[in-house]
Design a protein around this motif. Structure first.
Motif, PDB file in Angstrom:
ATOM      1  N   LEU A   1       0.811  -1.215   0.000  1.00 35.45           N
ATOM      2  CA  LEU A   1       0.000   0.000   0.000  1.00 35.45           C
ATOM      3  C   LEU A   1       0.852   1.275   0.000  1.00 35.45           C
ATOM      4  N   VAL A   2       2.062   1.211   0.574  1.00 33.44           N
ATOM      5  CA  VAL A   2       2.866   2.429   0.718  1.00 33.44           C
ATOM      6  C   VAL A   2       4.103   2.456  -0.182  1.00 33.44           C
ATOM      7  N   SER A   3       4.410   1.363  -0.867  1.00 31.76           N
ATOM      8  CA  SER A   3       5.667   1.293  -1.627  1.00 31.76           C
ATOM      9  C   SER A   3       5.751   2.375  -2.703  1.00 31.76           C
ATOM     10  N   HIS A   4       4.656   2.582  -3.435  1.00 27.79           N
ATOM     11  CA  HIS A   4       4.675   3.578  -4.511  1.00 27.79           C
ATOM     12  C   HIS A   4       4.836   4.978  -3.940  1.00 27.79           C
ATOM     13  N   THR A   5       4.115   5.285  -2.866  1.00 26.34           N
ATOM     14  CA  THR A   5       4.203   6.611  -2.247  1.00 26.34           C
ATOM     15  C   THR A   5       5.613   6.891  -1.753  1.00 26.34           C
ATOM     16  N   ILE A   6       6.227   5.915  -1.108  1.00 28.59           N
ATOM     17  CA  ILE A   6       7.594   6.099  -0.603  1.00 28.59           C
ATOM     18  C   ILE A   6       8.571   6.312  -1.751  1.00 28.59           C
TER      19      ILE A   6
ATOM     20  N   ASN B   1       2.892  -3.173  -5.801  1.00 29.33           N
ATOM     21  CA  ASN B   1       2.207  -1.891  -5.638  1.00 29.33           C
ATOM     22  C   ASN B   1       0.706  -2.122  -5.666  1.00 29.33           C
ATOM     23  N   LEU B   2       0.105  -2.230  -4.497  1.00 28.14           N
ATOM     24  CA  LEU B   2      -1.339  -2.479  -4.426  1.00 28.14           C
ATOM     25  C   LEU B   2      -2.162  -1.255  -4.787  1.00 28.14           C
ATOM     26  N   GLN B   3      -1.531  -0.083  -4.845  1.00 28.14           N
ATOM     27  CA  GLN B   3      -2.275   1.113  -5.237  1.00 28.14           C
ATOM     28  C   GLN B   3      -2.706   1.076  -6.702  1.00 28.14           C
ATOM     29  N   GLN B   4      -2.159   0.163  -7.458  1.00 30.82           N
ATOM     30  CA  GLN B   4      -2.596   0.017  -8.845  1.00 30.82           C
ATOM     31  C   GLN B   4      -4.066  -0.365  -8.943  1.00 30.82           C
ATOM     32  N   PHE B   5      -4.585  -1.000  -7.899  1.00 33.40           N
ATOM     33  CA  PHE B   5      -5.980  -1.421  -7.924  1.00 33.40           C
ATOM     34  C   PHE B   5      -6.944  -0.298  -7.540  1.00 33.40           C
ATOM     35  N   ASN B   6      -6.428   0.793  -6.996  1.00 35.91           N
ATOM     36  CA  ASN B   6      -7.279   1.879  -6.516  1.00 35.91           C
ATOM     37  C   ASN B   6      -7.309   2.999  -7.557  1.00 35.91           C
TER      38      ASN B   6
END
Length: 257
Positions: free
Chosen positions: A176-181, A205-210
């Motif tokens: 959840l935080v890897s992309h942001t970091i 990068n789980l943010q790809q799903f959001n």
């Protein structure tokens, strides 16, 4: 056929699990809260509605997927029924695959009820039927649930219930935080660290799903079908790798120990 019967048994057990009804009530709460929150602002009602609703949908589903993913295997160890189940004429990997399939069916049933709540409440409160891009958002978030279930299944294949749950939560949080970091690293950060963090963010990068912002952007292009396909393939690939690795470890766990 053995996988099918195990999947059906697992689905039935999870549907009757004490978490199922609270999960449904939590989803209903977020549906109502999202509709109320959309009335608090004079700006874009639809965006506020979906931002609030998908947040609850996403993290409720992730929590349930992690809990159920560790429970379906951990409980059999605690009850001592694992050995009995594996005494049947079915391989260990097929048993684990059946458990995971039952978990997927339970998560899909939960998602379907959520979406029925969501769309019905939207119509009753004057919002239109969801667009294709908005439906894509829920599809991808549901796929994220299944990815989290695969993570929990993988760790449960060789770890105790508590360890598997803790490890699964840690891995999900990293995703959840890897992309942001990776986007916030300063110019003084060493190149090797940037490479490591950037590589991790690219792979995990789980943010790809959001993609809710893309789906609710005013006059925006929405979510392109090509992006939906690529993100879906990313999720399916992760699921396949995790479940395959879990089955391999579960098959060889006795020899390893």
């Amino acid at each position: 056929m053995g996988v099918f019967y195990i999947a059906l048994e697992t689905f039935t057990l999870l549907r009757r699990d004490r978490v199922f009804v609270p999960a449904l009530l939590t989803g209903l709460f977020f549906v109502i809260f999202a509709n109320l929150a959309s009335d608090w602002s004079v700006s874009d009602f639809t965006k506020i509605l979906f931002d609030s609703g998908t947040f609850g949908y996403r993290f409720t589903g992730i929590a349930v997927a992690l809990f159920w993913g560790t429970k379906i295997i951990g409980d059999t160890r605690l009850e001592g029924s694992l050995e009995t189940a594996l005494a049947a004429p079915i391989s260990r990997s097929a048993w684990l695959a059946g458990r995971f399939t039952g978990l997927v069916l339970a998560l899909l049933a939960l998602a379907l009820v959520y979406l029925i709540f969501w769309q019905t409440f939207m119509i009753l409160t004057g919002f239109p039927v969801m667009t294709s891009s908005q439906l894509y958002v829920f599809f991808l978030l549901t796929l994220e649930w299944i990815v989290c279930g695969a993570i929990a299944t993988f760790f449960s294949a060789f770890a105790s219930n508590a360890v598997a749950l803790f490890a699964s939560i840690a891995v999900v949080l990293v995703g959840l935080v890897s992309h942001t970091i990776s986007q916030t690293l300063g110019p003084n950060t060493s190149e090797w660290l940037k490479g490591v963090v950037g590589g991790l963010a690219y792979i995990w990068n789980l943010q790809q799903f959001n993609l809710v912002d893309m789906a609710t952007q005013l006059n925006g292009p929405g979510i392109a079908p090509s992006q939906l396909v690529m993100t879906s393939l990313y999720g399916i690939g992760i699921i396949a790798v995790l479940v395959s690795a879990g089955c391999l470890v579960f098959e060889k766990i006795d020899a390893i120990r």
